[in-house]
Design a protein around this motif. Structure first.
Motif, PDB file in Angstrom:
ATOM      1  N   GLU A   1      32.894  43.915  44.401  1.00  0.00           N
ATOM      2  CA  GLU A   1      32.999  43.112  45.619  1.00  0.00           C
ATOM      3  C   GLU A   1      31.994  41.963  45.568  1.00  0.00           C
ATOM      4  N   PHE A   2      32.154  41.020  46.483  1.00  0.00           N
ATOM      5  CA  PHE A   2      31.239  39.902  46.686  1.00  0.00           C
ATOM      6  C   PHE A   2      30.977  39.093  45.420  1.00  0.00           C
ATOM      7  N   PRO A   3      32.009  38.517  44.804  1.00  0.00           N
ATOM      8  CA  PRO A   3      31.790  37.720  43.592  1.00  0.00           C
ATOM      9  C   PRO A   3      31.187  36.356  43.925  1.00  0.00           C
ATOM     10  N   SER A   4      30.411  35.819  42.995  1.00  0.00           N
ATOM     11  CA  SER A   4      29.850  34.491  43.181  1.00  0.00           C
ATOM     12  C   SER A   4      29.637  33.831  41.820  1.00  0.00           C
ATOM     13  N   ILE A   5      29.523  32.520  41.838  1.00  0.00           N
ATOM     14  CA  ILE A   5      29.243  31.733  40.644  1.00  0.00           C
ATOM     15  C   ILE A   5      28.241  30.648  41.029  1.00  0.00           C
ATOM     16  N   PRO A   6      27.644  29.958  40.061  1.00  0.00           N
ATOM     17  CA  PRO A   6      26.796  28.814  40.403  1.00  0.00           C
ATOM     18  C   PRO A   6      27.624  27.762  41.145  1.00  0.00           C
ATOM     19  N   ARG A   7      27.091  27.229  42.231  1.00  0.00           N
ATOM     20  CA  ARG A   7      27.852  26.297  43.060  1.00  0.00           C
ATOM     21  C   ARG A   7      28.369  25.075  42.293  1.00  0.00           C
ATOM     22  N   PRO A   8      27.590  24.487  41.344  1.00  0.00           N
ATOM     23  CA  PRO A   8      28.112  23.313  40.625  1.00  0.00           C
ATOM     24  C   PRO A   8      29.375  23.605  39.806  1.00  0.00           C
ATOM     25  N   LEU A   9      29.687  24.887  39.585  1.00  0.00           N
ATOM     26  CA  LEU A   9      30.867  25.238  38.798  1.00  0.00           C
ATOM     27  C   LEU A   9      32.109  25.468  39.652  1.00  0.00           C
ATOM     28  N   SER A  10      31.995  25.271  40.943  1.00  0.00           N
ATOM     29  CA  SER A  10      33.156  25.449  41.807  1.00  0.00           C
ATOM     30  C   SER A  10      34.285  24.525  41.367  1.00  0.00           C
ATOM     31  N   THR A  11      35.477  25.092  41.159  1.00  0.00           N
ATOM     32  CA  THR A  11      36.703  24.432  40.682  1.00  0.00           C
ATOM     33  C   THR A  11      36.605  24.007  39.217  1.00  0.00           C
ATOM     34  N   ARG A  12      35.535  24.388  38.510  1.00  0.00           N
ATOM     35  CA  ARG A  12      35.409  24.097  37.084  1.00  0.00           C
ATOM     36  C   ARG A  12      35.515  25.398  36.287  1.00  0.00           C
ATOM     37  N   ARG A  13      35.796  25.245  35.013  1.00  0.00           N
ATOM     38  CA  ARG A  13      35.870  26.426  34.147  1.00  0.00           C
ATOM     39  C   ARG A  13      34.523  27.153  34.151  1.00  0.00           C
ATOM     40  N   HIS A  14      34.568  28.429  34.316  1.00  0.00           N
ATOM     41  CA  HIS A  14      33.353  29.250  34.295  1.00  0.00           C
ATOM     42  C   HIS A  14      33.552  30.412  33.340  1.00  0.00           C
ATOM     43  N   ARG A  15      32.448  30.932  32.852  1.00  0.00           N
ATOM     44  CA  ARG A  15      32.509  32.119  31.995  1.00  0.00           C
ATOM     45  C   ARG A  15      32.019  33.363  32.731  1.00  0.00           C
ATOM     46  N   TYR A  16      30.971  33.211  33.521  1.00  0.00           N
ATOM     47  CA  TYR A  16      30.349  34.379  34.144  1.00  0.00           C
ATOM     48  C   TYR A  16      30.635  34.440  35.644  1.00  0.00           C
ATOM     49  N   VAL A  17      30.864  35.657  36.119  1.00  0.00           N
ATOM     50  CA  VAL A  17      30.984  35.936  37.546  1.00  0.00           C
ATOM     51  C   VAL A  17      29.921  36.977  37.883  1.00  0.00           C
ATOM     52  N   TYR A  18      29.153  36.710  38.919  1.00  0.00           N
ATOM     53  CA  TYR A  18      28.124  37.654  39.371  1.00  0.00           C
ATOM     54  C   TYR A  18      28.660  38.389  40.584  1.00  0.00           C
ATOM     55  N   ALA A  19      28.603  39.701  40.553  1.00  0.00           N
ATOM     56  CA  ALA A  19      29.246  40.479  41.617  1.00  0.00           C
ATOM     57  C   ALA A  19      28.514  41.785  41.846  1.00  0.00           C
ATOM     58  N   GLY A  20      28.756  42.345  43.023  1.00  0.00           N
ATOM     59  CA  GLY A  20      28.265  43.685  43.299  1.00  0.00           C
ATOM     60  C   GLY A  20      29.266  44.700  42.785  1.00  0.00           C
ATOM     61  N   GLY A  21      28.770  45.731  42.153  1.00  0.00           N
ATOM     62  CA  GLY A  21      29.635  46.782  41.624  1.00  0.00           C
ATOM     63  C   GLY A  21      29.254  48.134  42.201  1.00  0.00           C
ATOM     64  N   SER A  22      30.104  49.101  42.019  1.00  0.00           N
ATOM     65  CA  SER A  22      29.819  50.453  42.511  1.00  0.00           C
ATOM     66  C   SER A  22      28.782  51.128  41.624  1.00  0.00           C
ATOM     67  N   HIS A  23      28.278  52.255  42.086  1.00  0.00           N
ATOM     68  CA  HIS A  23      27.359  53.035  41.260  1.00  0.00           C
ATOM     69  C   HIS A  23      28.075  53.644  40.059  1.00  0.00           C
ATOM     70  N   ASN A  24      29.379  53.923  40.224  1.00  0.00           N
ATOM     71  CA  ASN A  24      30.140  54.593  39.172  1.00  0.00           C
ATOM     72  C   ASN A  24      31.388  53.807  38.805  1.00  0.00           C
ATOM     73  N   GLU A  25      31.900  54.064  37.605  1.00  0.00           N
ATOM     74  CA  GLU A  25      33.141  53.432  37.170  1.00  0.00           C
ATOM     75  C   GLU A  25      34.334  54.136  37.811  1.00  0.00           C
ATOM     76  N   ILE A  26      35.485  53.458  37.790  1.00  0.00           N
ATOM     77  CA  ILE A  26      36.718  54.056  38.287  1.00  0.00           C
ATOM     78  C   ILE A  26      37.173  55.128  37.302  1.00  0.00           C
ATOM     79  N   PRO A  27      37.522  56.321  37.778  1.00  0.00           N
ATOM     80  CA  PRO A  27      38.059  57.335  36.869  1.00  0.00           C
ATOM     81  C   PRO A  27      39.273  56.800  36.127  1.00  0.00           C
ATOM     82  N   GLY A  28      39.290  56.932  34.824  1.00  0.00           N
ATOM     83  CA  GLY A  28      40.374  56.384  34.023  1.00  0.00           C
ATOM     84  C   GLY A  28      41.725  56.960  34.346  1.00  0.00           C
TER      85      GLY A  28
END
Length: 293
Positions: free
Chosen positions: A145-172
Motif C-alpha cells: 500500500e501507499f506507493p510513492s516515487i520522487p516527485r520530479p519523476l511524475s509522468t516520467r519513466r521510473h525504475r523504483y517504487v517506494y511502498a509500505g508492505g506487510s510483515h509477511n508475504e502472501i501465501p503462495g
C-alpha cells in the motif's frame, strides 16, 4: 445513506460510502488527454462526459479495485505504462465481530482483509486494449500500500517504487484469499525492471508505517537514470504496543542501502496514530515558536 451522512458530518469515513459491483468481470481504465484540461488550468470550468466523449479512451482490463497509483508514463513505443495497487475485493467496512475494538489492537481485522498487490499495466491507446503480449505483472508477492516515487519523476519513466508492505508475504497457495491483508509493517524499494532485486526493511510486528516520502539529495538529479535513487526516504513508525511514534530516515541510494535499515530514528514527543499520506516541500521550514506555550 446513513454511511454517507456520517461521512459528511465528519463522523465516518468517506471510503465506507464506496460500493463495488461484485458481479463485474472487468474494470474500465479511463485515459483523458491532458489537452482537454487546459481550460481548467486557466481557471475556467470544464465539464467532460467520460462515457460519451469520443476523445476519452476507455480500456477494459481484468476486474480489480484500487485506490492508489504510484506513477504512469508513455514509453518509446507510445504505450501507457503505470503501476497501481490493486485487490480483487476492496474491504471498506470492518466485520461486525471487530466492532468496538481499536484497529491497532484487533488482530482479527487482518484475517478479514484481502491482500493488495503492486501491479504493472501496459496499455495501447490506439487499439484501446492491453498492450499486445504484455499482460499485467505483479511486481511483489507482499501485500502493498501507499506507493510513492520522487516527485520530479511524475509522468516520467521510473525504475523504483517506494511502498509500505506487510510483515509477511502472501501465501503462495492462496494469493487472493482473505487473511493476507496489507498490515503495512515494512518499507520496500520495488525494482519494477527486475523485481528480484526489490529491497525490504521489516519493522517489529507491532510497528506500522504510512506513506513514505522521497527527499532528493543536494546536488543530485533523480531524473538522471543513474541517480534515480539518490535520496532519503522518510516515514513515521507507529508502535501500537508502547503507543509511541518515531520518524525514521533511510538512505536509499545504491543497491542494498534500504535493507540496512534507517540511518536515523527520532522519537516524537507525542503519540501519532498510523498515518496515510505524506508530502515534502523543498526549502520550506516553519517557525513554531509563536505556538509554543
Amino acid at each position: 445513506s446513513k454511511a454517507a451522512l456520517k461521512a459528511v458530518l465528519g463522523a465516518g469515513a468517506f471510503a465506507e460510502v464506496i460500493a463495488l459491483n461484485e458481479d463485474a468481470t472487468e474494470t474500465q481504465l479511463v485515459l483523458i488527454p491532458r489537452s482537454l484540461l487546459n481550460d481548467a488550468d486557466n481557471g475556467s470550468d470544464i465539464v467532460l462526459d467520460v462515457m460519451k466523449d469520443h476523445r476519452i479512451k476507455k480500456i477494459s482490463v481484468p476486474f480489480h479495485a484500487n485506490f492508489h497509483f504510484s506513477n504512469g508514463f508513455e514509453d518509446e513505443n507510445g504505450q501507457i505504462v503505470f503501476d497501481t495497487i490493486q485487490t480483487i475485493q476492496r474491504d471498506l467496512l470492518r466485520p461486525p465481530s471487530t466492532a468496538g475494538v481499536p484497529v491497532i489492537e484487533d488482530e482479527r481485522l487482518w484475517r478479514w482483509l484481502y491482500p493488495s498487490t503492486l501491479t504493472r499495466y501496459s496499455l495501447d491507446p490506439i487499439l484501446e486494449t492491453l498492450s499486445i503480449g504484455v499482460p499485467p505483472m505483479v511486481l511483489t508477492n507482499r501485500p502493498t500500500e501507499f506507493p510513492s516515487i520522487p516527485r520530479p519523476l511524475s509522468t516520467r519513466r521510473h525504475r523504483y517504487v517506494y511502498a509500505g508492505g506487510s510483515h509477511n508475504e502472501i501465501p503462495g497457495s492462496s494469493p487472493n484469499s482473505r487473511g493476507s491483508g496489507p498490515q503495512t509493517g515494512s518499507i520496500m524499494k520495488v525494482d519494477t525492471e527486475d523485481p528480484s532485486l526489490t529491497e525490504l526493511f521489516c519493522f517489529e510486528t507491532f510497528e506500522f508505517v504510512g506513506e513514505s516520502v522521497f527527499v532528493e539529495k543536494v546536488g543530485k538529479d533523480v531524473t538522471k537514470r543513474q541517480e534515480e535513487d539518490a535520496g532519503y526516504l522518510l516515514t513515521y513508525v507507529t508502535n501500537g504496543r508502547d503507543r509511541t511514534t518515531d520518524l525514521v530516515i533511510f538512505d536509499v541510494e545504491g543497491r542494498g542501502s534500504l535493507s540496512k535499515g534507517p540511518i536515523a530514528r527520532i522519537r516524537l514527543p507525542t503519540f501519532i496514530p498510523q498515518g496515510l499520506h505524506g508530502c515534502f516541500a523543498k526549502d520550506v521550514t516553519f517557525d513554531f515558536s509563536p505556538y509554543m506555550r
